[in-house]
Enzyme design. Structure first.
Site, short mmCIF file in Angstrom:
data_model
loop_
_atom_site.label_atom_id
_atom_site.label_comp_id
_atom_site.label_asym_id
_atom_site.label_seq_id
_atom_site.Cartn_x
_atom_site.Cartn_y
_atom_site.Cartn_z
N ASN A 1 0.86 -1.18 0.00
CA ASN A 1 0.00 0.00 0.00
C ASN A 1 0.90 1.24 0.00
O ASN A 1 1.48 1.58 1.02
CB ASN A 1 -0.91 -0.03 1.24
CG ASN A 1 -1.79 1.20 1.32
OD1 ASN A 1 -1.83 2.02 0.40
ND2 ASN A 1 -2.52 1.34 2.43
N TRP A 2 1.02 1.84 -1.16
CA TRP A 2 1.92 3.01 -1.29
C TRP A 2 1.33 4.27 -0.65
O TRP A 2 2.01 5.29 -0.55
CB TRP A 2 2.24 3.27 -2.77
CG TRP A 2 3.23 2.31 -3.37
CD1 TRP A 2 3.70 1.15 -2.81
CD2 TRP A 2 3.87 2.43 -4.65
NE1 TRP A 2 4.58 0.54 -3.67
CE2 TRP A 2 4.71 1.31 -4.80
CE3 TRP A 2 3.81 3.37 -5.68
CZ2 TRP A 2 5.49 1.10 -5.95
CZ3 TRP A 2 4.58 3.17 -6.82
CH2 TRP A 2 5.42 2.04 -6.94
N LYS A 3 0.06 4.24 -0.29
CA LYS A 3 -0.61 5.43 0.28
C LYS A 3 -0.37 6.66 -0.61
O LYS A 3 -0.42 6.52 -1.83
CB LYS A 3 -0.16 5.65 1.73
CG LYS A 3 -0.36 4.37 2.57
CD LYS A 3 -0.21 4.57 4.04
CE LYS A 3 -0.40 3.25 4.77
NZ LYS A 3 -0.35 3.37 6.21
N HIS B 1 -9.82 1.31 4.79
CA HIS B 1 -8.55 1.50 5.50
C HIS B 1 -8.79 2.46 6.67
O HIS B 1 -9.60 3.40 6.56
CB HIS B 1 -7.50 2.07 4.54
CG HIS B 1 -6.13 2.01 5.12
ND1 HIS B 1 -5.69 2.94 6.04
CD2 HIS B 1 -5.12 1.13 4.95
CE1 HIS B 1 -4.45 2.63 6.40
NE2 HIS B 1 -4.09 1.54 5.75
N GLU C 1 -7.18 4.86 7.74
CA GLU C 1 -6.95 6.27 7.41
C GLU C 1 -8.18 6.86 6.71
O GLU C 1 -8.49 8.03 6.89
CB GLU C 1 -5.67 6.40 6.55
CG GLU C 1 -4.43 6.19 7.41
CD GLU C 1 -3.24 5.57 6.69
OE1 GLU C 1 -3.19 5.58 5.46
OE2 GLU C 1 -2.35 5.06 7.42
N GLU D 1 -5.75 -4.68 10.55
CA GLU D 1 -4.73 -3.66 10.76
C GLU D 1 -5.02 -2.91 12.05
O GLU D 1 -5.83 -1.96 12.05
CB GLU D 1 -4.72 -2.66 9.59
CG GLU D 1 -4.30 -3.26 8.27
CD GLU D 1 -3.69 -2.21 7.34
OE1 GLU D 1 -2.60 -2.47 6.84
OE2 GLU D 1 -4.28 -1.14 7.15
N GLY E 1 2.28 2.49 10.89
CA GLY E 1 3.25 3.58 10.75
C GLY E 1 3.92 3.98 12.05
O GLY E 1 4.55 5.03 12.12
N SER F 1 3.09 -1.90 10.41
CA SER F 1 4.54 -1.97 10.61
C SER F 1 5.16 -3.32 10.25
O SER F 1 6.08 -3.78 10.92
CB SER F 1 4.90 -1.58 12.05
OG SER F 1 4.50 -0.25 12.31
N GLY G 1 2.73 -1.06 4.32
CA GLY G 1 2.82 0.37 4.00
C GLY G 1 4.26 0.81 3.79
O GLY G 1 4.86 0.56 2.75
N GLY G 2 4.84 1.42 4.81
CA GLY G 2 6.18 2.02 4.73
C GLY G 2 7.23 1.13 4.08
O GLY G 2 8.01 1.60 3.24
#
Ligand code: 13P
Length: 254
Positions: free
Chosen positions: A10-12, A100, A102, A171, A177, A217, A238-239
């Site tokens: 997930n590049w966000k 998600h 977010e 999640e 993150g 994470s 993600g990251g």
């Protein structure tokens, strides 16, 4: 029952330019060249809308799939700024992340809205990755299970899951993150709970077939332990998916 693992990147809201997006995907491709990814796992890249076509072209000779990070629940009309599931389908997109945390917290998306989005995604043959998870406050209040179960129930209302058409991602919001990974055992307990809820809502064979991912994470150093768990069928990353070497290592460690 063996379920083929899925790693979803997930590049966000990253990266900031087409050049960087191409650079990242090309470096990942080079890194994964010698790994027989397809044999063992499925891999999908969930990208900002603006890069979908670009990266789809870069990946055309690979088994890797493309996903979006959201879609609207109407198919067309006067909805300025929105992107429909139909548009995604027509672009040849395979997956869409929905619900998600977010989106739930920053964009006020309720489970009711997410439910409508899942419905329209399925209508357009997209594979929704439905995210559920508790906040730190909810965890501290001891209501994690309650939150997960109600998010599932509301997001999946009237949705005909068949074990292959919807993916769930657990999640925990406090682990996103933050570098705080939920222990593999605790994550597995919640993934098991999700599976048993799917058995209640549908039946046990559908529950057994459904892919349940963990996200929050996830790194190359955590993935091995996570993949060993009975009910974790992959990861939403993600990251770590924004650093080519790290992501390649993560996939390698699966
Ligand atoms: P991080 O891997 O950066 O914690 O993000 C997890 C996530 O939200 C994936 O959807």
């Amino acid at each position: 029952m063996s379920r083929k693992k899925l790693i979803a990147a997930n590049w966000k809201l990253n990266p900031s330019s087409r050049e960087e997006a191409i650079d990242l995907i090309e470096n990942i491709k080079i890194g994964l060249k010698n790994i027989d990814v397809e044999e063992n796992i499925n891999l999908t890249f969930c990208l900002p809308f603006i890069y979908l076509e670009l990266i789809k072209n870069s990946l055309k000779d690979t088994p890797f799939k493309i996903g979006a990070q959201n879609c609207y629940f109407e198919e067309k009309g006067a909805f300025t700024g929105e992107i429909s599931a139909l548009m995604l389908k027509n672009l040849g997109i395979d997956y869409v992340i929905l619900g998600h945390s977010e989106r739930r917290s920053l964009f006020n998306e309720s489970s009711e809205i997410i439910n409508k989005k899942i419905s329209v995604a399925l209508k357009n043959n997209l594979l929704p990755i439905l995210c559920v998870g508790e906040t730190l406050k909810e965890k501290e209040m001891g209501i994690t299970e309650e939150i997960i179960l109600s998010q599932l129930e509301e997001s999946l209302a009237y949705i005909n899951c068949n074990g292959e058409n919807v993916i769930i991602a657990y999640e925990p919001v406090w682990a996103i993150g933050t570098g705080k990974t939920c222990s593999s055992e605790d994550a597995n307990t919640i993934c098991k709970l999700i599976r048993s809820k799917l058995a209640d809502l549908y039946n046990s064979s559908i529950a057994e077939k459904t892919l349940i991912l963990y996200g929050g994470s996830v790194k190359s150093s955590t993935i091995k332990e996570q993949m060993k768990q009975t009910d974790i069928d992959g990861a939403l990353v993600g990251g770590a998916s924004l650093i080519a070497d790290e992501f390649v290592q993560l996939v390698n460690n699966c």
